[in-house]
Design a protein around this motif. Structure first.
Motif, PDB file in Angstrom:
ATOM      1  N   ARG A  82      58.440 -19.143  -1.017  1.00 44.07           N
ATOM      2  CA  ARG A  82      59.037 -19.767   0.166  1.00 44.07           C
ATOM      3  C   ARG A  82      57.963 -20.380   1.058  1.00 44.07           C
ATOM      4  N   PHE A  83      56.795 -19.756   1.099  1.00 47.36           N
ATOM      5  CA  PHE A  83      55.689 -20.304   1.884  1.00 47.36           C
ATOM      6  C   PHE A  83      55.256 -21.656   1.325  1.00 47.36           C
ATOM      7  N   LEU A  84      55.111 -21.734   0.007  1.00 48.01           N
ATOM      8  CA  LEU A  84      54.718 -22.992  -0.621  1.00 48.01           C
ATOM      9  C   LEU A  84      55.807 -24.055  -0.469  1.00 48.01           C
ATOM     10  N   LEU A  85      57.063 -23.634  -0.578  1.00 43.44           N
ATOM     11  CA  LEU A  85      58.161 -24.578  -0.402  1.00 43.44           C
ATOM     12  C   LEU A  85      58.203 -25.101   1.034  1.00 43.44           C
ATOM     13  N   ALA A  86      57.885 -24.237   1.980  1.00 42.05           N
ATOM     14  CA  ALA A  86      57.849 -24.668   3.382  1.00 42.05           C
ATOM     15  C   ALA A  86      56.749 -25.701   3.595  1.00 42.05           C
ATOM     16  N   PHE A  87      55.608 -25.491   2.950  1.00 41.16           N
ATOM     17  CA  PHE A  87      54.513 -26.457   3.072  1.00 41.16           C
ATOM     18  C   PHE A  87      54.906 -27.805   2.468  1.00 41.16           C
ATOM     19  N   GLY A  88      55.642 -27.779   1.375  1.00 42.07           N
ATOM     20  CA  GLY A  88      56.006 -29.017   0.687  1.00 42.07           C
ATOM     21  C   GLY A  88      57.200 -29.739   1.273  1.00 42.07           C
ATOM     22  N   LEU A  89      57.822 -29.157   2.289  1.00 38.47           N
ATOM     23  CA  LEU A  89      59.013 -29.770   2.872  1.00 38.47           C
ATOM     24  C   LEU A  89      58.655 -31.032   3.653  1.00 38.47           C
ATOM     25  N   SER A  90      59.354 -32.110   3.365  1.00 40.43           N
ATOM     26  CA  SER A  90      59.221 -33.350   4.131  1.00 40.43           C
ATOM     27  C   SER A  90      60.548 -34.095   4.063  1.00 40.43           C
ATOM     28  N   ASP A  91      60.629 -35.210   4.755  1.00 40.06           N
ATOM     29  CA  ASP A  91      61.918 -35.881   4.931  1.00 40.06           C
ATOM     30  C   ASP A  91      62.559 -36.321   3.614  1.00 40.06           C
ATOM     31  N   GLU A  92      61.814 -37.078   2.818  1.00 43.19           N
ATOM     32  CA  GLU A  92      62.398 -37.663   1.613  1.00 43.19           C
ATOM     33  C   GLU A  92      62.847 -36.617   0.590  1.00 43.19           C
ATOM     34  N   PRO A  93      61.974 -35.671   0.202  1.00 45.68           N
ATOM     35  CA  PRO A  93      62.441 -34.679  -0.772  1.00 45.68           C
ATOM     36  C   PRO A  93      63.530 -33.767  -0.227  1.00 45.68           C
ATOM     37  N   TYR A  94      63.544 -33.570   1.088  1.00 47.77           N
ATOM     38  CA  TYR A  94      64.617 -32.749   1.662  1.00 47.77           C
ATOM     39  C   TYR A  94      65.979 -33.369   1.383  1.00 47.77           C
ATOM     40  N   VAL A  95      66.087 -34.666   1.622  1.00 45.19           N
ATOM     41  CA  VAL A  95      67.364 -35.342   1.392  1.00 45.19           C
ATOM     42  C   VAL A  95      67.759 -35.263  -0.078  1.00 45.19           C
ATOM     43  N   VAL A  96      66.779 -35.434  -0.952  1.00 46.84           N
ATOM     44  CA  VAL A  96      67.059 -35.395  -2.389  1.00 46.84           C
ATOM     45  C   VAL A  96      67.565 -34.015  -2.811  1.00 46.84           C
ATOM     46  N   VAL A  97      66.856 -32.971  -2.388  1.00 47.88           N
ATOM     47  CA  VAL A  97      67.213 -31.628  -2.860  1.00 47.88           C
ATOM     48  C   VAL A  97      68.484 -31.108  -2.192  1.00 47.88           C
TER      49      VAL A  97
END
Length: 214
Positions: A82-97
């Protein structure tokens, strides 16, 4: 994502920051718009680290709201994931996932792939921007200002299928305009986002209470 990353590389180098640190910032901070803000503040003479960190957190408060919406899907993952996923969170991939998760269910591999791909493009684009900064000195020459608005609209429209998302969009956009006209400046977007989120939560709670009492 790639044009924005290239624009940041150009902006960072032309602002007087060595290319190595510009790329390092993209690789470690990975905060998109907040990186533009920090570079602009730093080159304007604001070099207090706590203040810079505070502005990054303020600009990126939207990621906190995104993370809350993803929590039901990733809550069962180990903390380090979850820590790594939080670091990788950004606008574009958020919408996709989030679009995929709400229609086909949670898929960790899909999430990691989407996050990793966008992250690599961001770092690579920054490096490209640094490399071409001697040729292209104005990021706006790439049409980034228009592309950024278009990109956010494209990300928004697929999420307007549900009434609660439409309510959040209406409240947030309307509040942003009003608060900006009132003199809140860049903080209007942050405040409007929080207001839209809180409005939807309040309406859902009121509706749930009404249903229970009916």
């Amino acid at each position: 994502m790639l044009p924005f990353a290239i624009a940041f590389g150009i902006f960072g180098v032309t602002s007087g920051i060595p290319a190595f640190y510009v790329i390092l910032m993209s690789a470690t901070v990975y905060a998109g718009l907040a990186q533009f803000v920090v570079v602009n503040m730093y080159t304007s003479g604001i070099d207090q680290i706590p203040l810079l960190i505070g502005f990054v957190m303020l600009v990126n408060v939207r990621f906190f709201l995104m993370g809350i919406s993803l929590l039901p899907y990733s809550a069962l993952q180990p903390k380090w994931q979850r820590f790594l996923l939080a670091f990788g969170l950004s606008d574009e991939p958020y919408v996709v996932v989030i679009n995929r998760f709400t229609t086909k269910g949670y898929n960790l591999h899909y999430q990691v792939y989407a996050y990793s791909l966008v992250y690599l493009f961001w770092v690579l684009g920054t490096a490209i921007g640094c490399a071409v900064s001697r040729v292209i000195t104005d990021p706006l020459a790439l049409g980034v200002d228009f592309a950024m608005c278009a990109a956010f609209l494209v990300m928004l429209f697929p999420r307007l299928r549900s009434p609660q998302n439409r309510l959040a969009a209406i409240v947030s956009s309307g509040s942003a305009v009003i608060l900006h006209q009132a003199g809140l400046g860049e903080g209007a977007i942050v405040a409007a986002s929080i207001l839209g989120f809180c409005t939807v939560v309040a309406v859902k709670n009121l509706f749930s209470t009404y249903v229970r009492e009916a």
